[in-house]
Design a protein around this motif. Sequence first.
Motif, short mmCIF file in Angstrom:
data_model
loop_
_atom_site.label_atom_id
_atom_site.label_comp_id
_atom_site.label_asym_id
_atom_site.label_seq_id
_atom_site.Cartn_x
_atom_site.Cartn_y
_atom_site.Cartn_z
N PHE A 129 0.85 -1.19 0.00
CA PHE A 129 0.00 0.00 0.00
C PHE A 129 0.89 1.24 0.00
N PRO A 130 0.54 2.29 -0.78
CA PRO A 130 1.34 3.53 -0.82
C PRO A 130 1.15 4.37 0.44
N LEU A 131 1.75 3.93 1.56
CA LEU A 131 1.53 4.59 2.84
C LEU A 131 2.19 5.96 2.91
N GLU A 132 3.34 6.14 2.23
CA GLU A 132 4.00 7.45 2.27
C GLU A 132 3.07 8.55 1.77
N SER A 133 2.41 8.25 0.66
CA SER A 133 1.49 9.24 0.09
C SER A 133 0.34 9.53 1.04
N TYR A 134 -0.14 8.49 1.73
CA TYR A 134 -1.23 8.70 2.68
C TYR A 134 -0.77 9.53 3.87
#
Length: 291
Positions: A129-134
């Motif tokens: 999952f793209p957690l950095e973006s979140y």
Amino acid sequence: MTTYIFVLLVFILFLLLVLVFRKPTIDMAPLHEDNTRLRERISEKLGILAQNALELKSISGDIANFKNLLMGNKQARGSFGERQLEDLIADILPPENYAFQSVLSNGVRPDCIIRLPYPPGDMIIDSKFPLESYNNLQENTKDTFLQKQFENDVKKHIDDISEKYVIPGMTAESAMMFIASESIFADIHRSFPKIIDYAARKKVFLVSPSTLWASLNTIRAVLSDIKIKRVAKQIKTELTELLADVARLQERTTKIRSHFNSAKEDIDNIEISMNKITPRAEKIKNMNFDD
């Protein structure tokens, strides 16, 4: 009369002064002992509370370090999500119905494969999952640029899953994207409905721990039903063969009975002949040959 009242008042005042300045006769030693024990117990409890506070502070620090580790280390976050996915699947499905880090025919290695008969075929689950973006978005939730960037990052990951893990004729027609956080899963459904619609068009289903748990239980029920039907088919096949064996046995029993009936008839005829021979033999035996 006035003198009498004055004397009475002086006497009462004297008695009051005696009572005030009189030394107490109560033994205070037991009270001092009780007070000492009470202070000791209070000190002991305060020590325990202080120790608990230190332990709680240590645990809070560990949690903060763990959070910083996950937030700052992409590999650690991926391992955490994969581990959570593995534990969840291993608790529900039998071992023969799933595989982790197994290579598909196109050379890709998904996080998990749910083994299902075709159709529908194997179901692929991805735990990334793209957690950095979140996280960037959480720092400023009103920033439209960050919102768009997060939406694009999730859609790109959905595209990757759809392209790599949906193989016609081999896998199921859809795949799953596992989101390890219930709060993030709920936030996407609440604030980013376009992502949900896009995932549906790409046949990629977003699942959280709770929704995946429900999906896995449904899959387990389907697998049990398939197993029951497979066993029922085998039972029907065995029963058909058993009935054929019974029919052959009945045919052979009829033939044996026919042979027995024929043999019985022959034996009856032999008995009739014996019954005729025996009287004749008696007559011959009783004949007088002396004359």
